[in-house]
Scaffold this active site. Structure first.
Site, short mmCIF file in Angstrom:
data_model
loop_
_atom_site.label_atom_id
_atom_site.label_comp_id
_atom_site.label_asym_id
_atom_site.label_seq_id
_atom_site.Cartn_x
_atom_site.Cartn_y
_atom_site.Cartn_z
N ARG A 184 0.84 -1.21 0.00
CA ARG A 184 0.00 0.00 0.00
C ARG A 184 0.87 1.25 0.00
O ARG A 184 0.55 2.25 -0.65
CB ARG A 184 -0.96 -0.01 1.18
N GLU A 231 -18.76 4.51 0.80
CA GLU A 231 -18.09 3.90 -0.34
C GLU A 231 -19.00 3.74 -1.56
O GLU A 231 -18.53 3.78 -2.69
CB GLU A 231 -17.52 2.53 0.05
N PHE A 260 -14.50 -3.05 1.84
CA PHE A 260 -15.44 -1.97 1.53
C PHE A 260 -15.65 -1.82 0.03
O PHE A 260 -16.65 -1.25 -0.41
CB PHE A 260 -14.99 -0.67 2.18
N HIS A 272 -5.60 -3.82 2.26
CA HIS A 272 -6.11 -4.71 3.29
C HIS A 272 -6.87 -5.92 2.72
O HIS A 272 -8.01 -6.18 3.07
CB HIS A 272 -6.99 -3.96 4.29
N ASP A 315 -6.84 -6.90 12.73
CA ASP A 315 -8.20 -6.36 12.64
C ASP A 315 -9.24 -7.48 12.59
O ASP A 315 -10.41 -7.27 12.89
CB ASP A 315 -8.36 -5.44 11.43
#
Lengths: 329, 307
Positions: free
Chosen positions: A26, A74, A99, A124, A132
């Site tokens: 990322r 989103e 998302f 992610h 998470d």
């Protein structure tokens, strides 16, 4: 207690934010996007309040006039990207992979059906998300986005390939879904590495079987290669960063030349890289296949390497799958 | 009166002449054509959504016949205004509007929902570039319009963006995401119009999922809100005139709540939810509708005889 409260100094310093790591895909994506922005004047970056997590905080800093904040919404962001593309911009939608799934119908209608030149870049993905936990670990995104007509699906393996793929999707005219990665990832490729949409690469040649991997599993496949070599097994390792369109010619060649294939991905075993490879094999040169991936389950909290072992997608599990598939030749 | 199926006078320029004398009768006539053509297309298709086409006819006529800077010869002109039909099931009225103002052939547009026809059940931009984007999944069009308005502003293009929303559509959460973002980004060149006919697929808005107080909701979201009679051409033109002033003078997006009657102009259809769609007209029903709309026998034959 002394007169100077320890908590006061803590508050002044602010909490230690766990931002994107310098070795992650990322971060590589965010830096590449920022560095390339001047070459792509129509490029705009869309964010849903997680620029610090997706890597595009670099772009926000370097090109604030082309950074558009959509808040935690989103669906609106995804469809609005269609509108921005409709008026000539090249929007890059950035959020976490889960998302993106929330907004997949917007991607379907307003990006793919309308054939917009828009890019979705998802951080992610998979168990690579780590602590998470299960709710945040997208293990279905490659399958879901692969099923949309006209969508190109990409999952690079390291920071070098990430930067090359970022350039490639901006030069490509059409909708793209691309995974980055949250966790630190080892450098696999040097400056001479090449990336072309729709092409895989043989990283290690071998004759007994082929391991085809994408994303975080490429490094594990290379480790599996060495484990197998210690047992006298010659494994060919293929990096397959484009899941759609899959490199059918390379898949068929590996089938012909090695007679057995293992696929490895940080994703559900259903519908992702394994599915794409199996479809290509069925249409060209079938051979036994073993699928390494998460076995139709959700993830859980843990560190990425712990999770890889727990869900059996680590290097030893790839090596075991290789031995299984060889018995089926 | 004569409403030939072919060769409607194409308003080949962005009119933007406000309420010049003679404009309103032409727009009322356009609305009549839009209703008749929609009925005929839905009759030939054997399915489609007539109620909303009837309720939105004057809105379409005023948008394409007066308000928007669009013309058939300029569908690639970057400076053109953009229209997004967020209530994509209103496609028959959009196609009829395109036919009336020269964006497509009126007879070809009767081939609604037929295999091989570009006039799909919901608008598709690859089939018909002048529809600007593909819609049909409620809630997305307003977001696309927000993206267009943002993208135009980033490129310093002063074109305006218009979006037609259905009332039931506002039950989609995405509409409110879009409403929030348009206000936050100060998209004063975006105008959304609600075809507020109070009915949705199964029943009334009130019985399915209450929308009221609708104007207050949009005002609370930061929009400039007007409420008008959506069948009154003069009121519609005045409302658009006000949104034009708003675009120049303020930083807030505009919403026009157009109170309309579902099925307007066809007595057996008015205010009956069953005519939302997707319905199959008998020839007798289609003839009765066209007659109610003022068609003579020759026009009925032209609209309804085999394509």
């Amino acid at each position: 207690m002394t007169s100077s409260s320890p908590t006061a100094s803590l508050h002044e310093a602010g909490p230690a934010l766990i931002a994107s790591n310098g070795d992650s895909l990322r971060e590589a994506f965010g830096k590449a996007l920022s560095a390339m922005a001047d070459e792509f004047p129509k490029l705009v970056v869309l964010d849903a309040d997680i620029a610090g997590g997706t890597g595009v905080h670099h772009f926000r800093k370097s090109h604030p006039e082309r950074f558009v904040q959509f808040g935690i919404a989103e669906q609106n962001m995804m469809a609005a990207a269609g509108g921005m593309a409709a008026v000539g911009l090249v929007p890059v939608v950035t959020t976490f992979a889960v998302f993106c799934l929330r907004a997949i119908e917007q991607a379907r209608l307003s990006l793919c059906y309308a054939r917009r030149n828009a890019k979705i870049v998802a951080s992610h993905p998979g168990l690579d998300v780590g602590p998470d936990g299960g709710s945040a670990q997208a293990l279905e995104d490659l399958a879901a986005f692969r099923a949309i007509p006209g969508m190109t699906v990409i999952s690079p393996a390291d920071a070098t390939e990430m930067a090359l793929a970022t350039r490639a999707i901006l030069e490509f005219d059409g909708p793209v879904y691309m995974r980055t990665g949250r966790s630190p990832a080892p450098r696999l490729f040097g400056d001479d590495h090449r990336f072309e949409i729709g092409k895989g690469q043989v990283l290690r040649d071998g004759t007994d079987l082929t391991i085809i991997a994408c994303g975080a599993e490429v490094a594990r496949a290379l480790a599996a290669h060495d484990l197998l070599a210690a047992d006298g097994i010659s494994a060919r390792i293929v990096n397959m960063p484009t899941i759609k369109p899959i490199d059918s010619a390379l898949v068929a060649r590996c089938s012909r030349e090695t007679g057995a294939i293992v696929t490895a991905e940080d994703h559900n075993i259903h519908g992702g890289l394994g599915g794409a490879v199996a479809e290509a094999l069925a249409a060209t040169h079938p051979c036994p296949v073993e699928f390494v991936g998460v076995k139709d389950m959700f993830g859980a909290s843990g560190e990425p390497e712990e999770l890889a072992h727990h869900y059996e997608i680590a290097a030893p599990h790839i090596a075991e799958a290789a031995k299984r598939v060889m018995k089926r030749k | 009166m004569n409403l030939p199926l072919r060769s409607q006078p194409a308003n080949d320029a962005g009119q933007n002449t406000d309420t010049a004398s003679g404009t309103e009768p032409k727009l009322a006539q356009a609305a009549r054509f839009i209703r008749m053509h929609s009925i005929a297309a839905i009759y030939h298709a054997g399915s489609g959504h007539p109620g909303g086409a009837m309720s939105s006819a004057e809105l379409f006529a005023c948008l394409y016949g007066a308000e928007m800077n669009v013309r058939p010869g300029g569908i690639d002109d970057p400076s053109r205004d953009r229209f997004v039909l967020s209530k994509g099931h209103g496609a028959p009225a959009l196609y009829a509007t395109g036919a009336h103002f020269g964006f497509c052939d009126a007879r070809a547009a009767l081939a609604l929902r037929k295999l091989g026809s570009p006039f799909q059940g919901h608008p598709h931009v690859l089939d018909l570039p002048w529809v600007e984007t593909s819609t049909g999944s409620l809630g997305q069009g307003i977001s696309v319009a927000v993206g267009m308005a943002l993208g135009l502003r980033i490129q310093k293009n002063p074109a305006r963006v218009y979006c037609l929303l259905g009332d039931g559509e506002m039950q989609e959460g995405e509409v409110w995401e879009a409403a929030m973002s348009a206000a936050h980004h100060e998209l004063s060149r975006l105008t959304a119009v609600v075809d507020y006919n109070k009915l949705q697929s199964d029943a009334s808005n009130d019985s399915i999922m209450r929308l009221e107080p609708l104007a207050d909701k949009w005002r609370a979201f930061g929009w400039n809100v007007q409420e008008i009679d959506g069948h009154d051409v003069t009121a519609i033109l005045d409302a658009f005139h006000n949104t034009g002033l708003n675009a120049e003078l303020s930083k807030v997006p505009s919403l026009i709540i157009a109170h309309t009657i579902k099925g307007k102009g066809v007595p057996y259809m008015e205010n009956i939810p069953a005519w939302h769609g997707s319905v199959k007209f008998t020839r007798a029903q289609a003839e009765e509708a066209l007659t109610a709309l003022g068609a003579d026998a020759g026009q009925i034959a032209e609209f309804l005889d085999d394509l």
